[in-house]
Scaffold this active site. Structure first.
Site, PDB file in Angstrom:
ATOM      1  CG  ASN A   9      -1.720   1.229   1.417  1.00 55.84           C
ATOM      2  OD1 ASN A   9      -1.802   2.056   0.506  1.00 55.84           O
ATOM      3  ND2 ASN A   9      -2.333   1.390   2.574  1.00 55.84           N
ATOM      4  CD  GLU A 170      -3.695  -2.504   7.143  1.00 54.69           C
ATOM      5  OE1 GLU A 170      -2.596  -2.739   6.657  1.00 54.69           O
ATOM      6  OE2 GLU A 170      -4.328  -1.461   6.922  1.00 54.69           O
ATOM      7  N   GLY A 176       2.234   2.170  10.666  1.00 55.80           N
ATOM      8  CA  GLY A 176       3.205   3.258  10.526  1.00 55.80           C
ATOM      9  C   GLY A 176       3.907   3.621  11.824  1.00 55.80           C
TER      10      GLY A 176
END
Ligand code: PGA
Length: 254
Positions: A9, A170, A176
């Site tokens: 992604n 997720e 991140g």
């Protein structure tokens, strides 16, 4: 048998020139080094979909995907891109319900039902994202929330159609942040999701649905995560922007 998939992604990163360079490196490495039938997908920004698809060529080993689509089919929706448009451009995958879309663009389950239906109606494969924020994990109610997200967005589908959906778990606290869920935490949630799917659609349907893990997947943790019985690959953000790192992650699928 469910498919093993590793999808990158890219989010809102890379110039077109950088995108072509990354894909050129990636396709070479995948061709030389990846010996498993793992499906490799790169989900790129809208303006790069066709140039990258053309670069990959017909029948390419690496597939291309979008990161979102509209809940509408056509019309006066400035700035939007529909599933029909993606299908007409030959794009096979679309990420839907990513936590960044939920958080920054207010996407909720009722909107996602429409997007999922549009994508499936055009024979695109949706990569449907679910996952709990940190405060929910800390309260211990994460399993209930993720079950609810899956139920609200996907349980209106038939047993036949649900098999065309790829699910990505997720946890928001792992995206991140460099803070990956442990392989046990991932496995536990994937098993909960699969069991929930089995309760609604039957065990054999649930066994055929690919459930990917996403959230700080890296070359050095991919193998252990992907070795879990209910983890069928990954949805990879930051680490998909570097060809060597991403290929090592793909090679983490046994
Ligand atoms: P990350 O992102 O790998 O950078 O944590 C994953 C995602 O957002 O899909």
């Amino acid at each position: 048998m469910r498919k093993k998939i590793v999808a990158g992604n890219w989010k809102m990163n890379k110039t077109l020139e950088e995108a072509h360079a990354l894909v050129a490196e990636l396709t070479g490495m995948v061709a030389d080094e990846v010996k498993t039938p793992t499906e490799v997908v790169v989900c790129v920004p809208f303006p790069y979909l066709l140039p990258i698809k053309n670069q990959l060529g017909a029948g390419a080993r690496v597939k291309v995907g979008a990161q979102n689509c509209s809940e509408h089919e056509w019309g006066a929706y400035t700035g939007e891109t529909s599933a029909t448009m993606l299908a007409s451009a030959g794009i096979p995958y679309v990420i839907l319900g990513h936590s960044e879309r939920r958080q920054y663009f207010g996407e909720n389950s009722s909107l996602l039902v429409k997007k999922i239906d549009r994508a499936l109606g055009q024979k695109l494969t949706p990569i449907f994202c679910c996952g709990e924020p940190l405060e929910v994990r800390e309260k211990g109610t994460h399993e209930g929330l993720v079950k609810q997200q899956v139920e609200e967005a996907l349980f209106h589908l038939s047993a036949e159609v649900i098999q065309k959906v790829v699910i990505a778990y997720e946890p928001v606290w792992a995206i991140g942040t460099g803070k990956t869920a442990s392989s046990q935490q991932a496995q536990d949630m994937h098993a909960v999701i699969r069991q929930h799917l089995a309760g609604k659609f039957g065990p054999s349907v649930a066994q055929d649905i690919s459930i990917l893990y996403g959230g700080s997947v890296k070359a050095d943790n991919a193998k252990e995560l992907f070795a879990q019985p209910d983890v069928d690959g990954g949805l990879v953000g930051g680490a998909s922007l570097k060809s060597r790192e991403f290929v090592e992650i793909v090679k983490g699928v046994a």
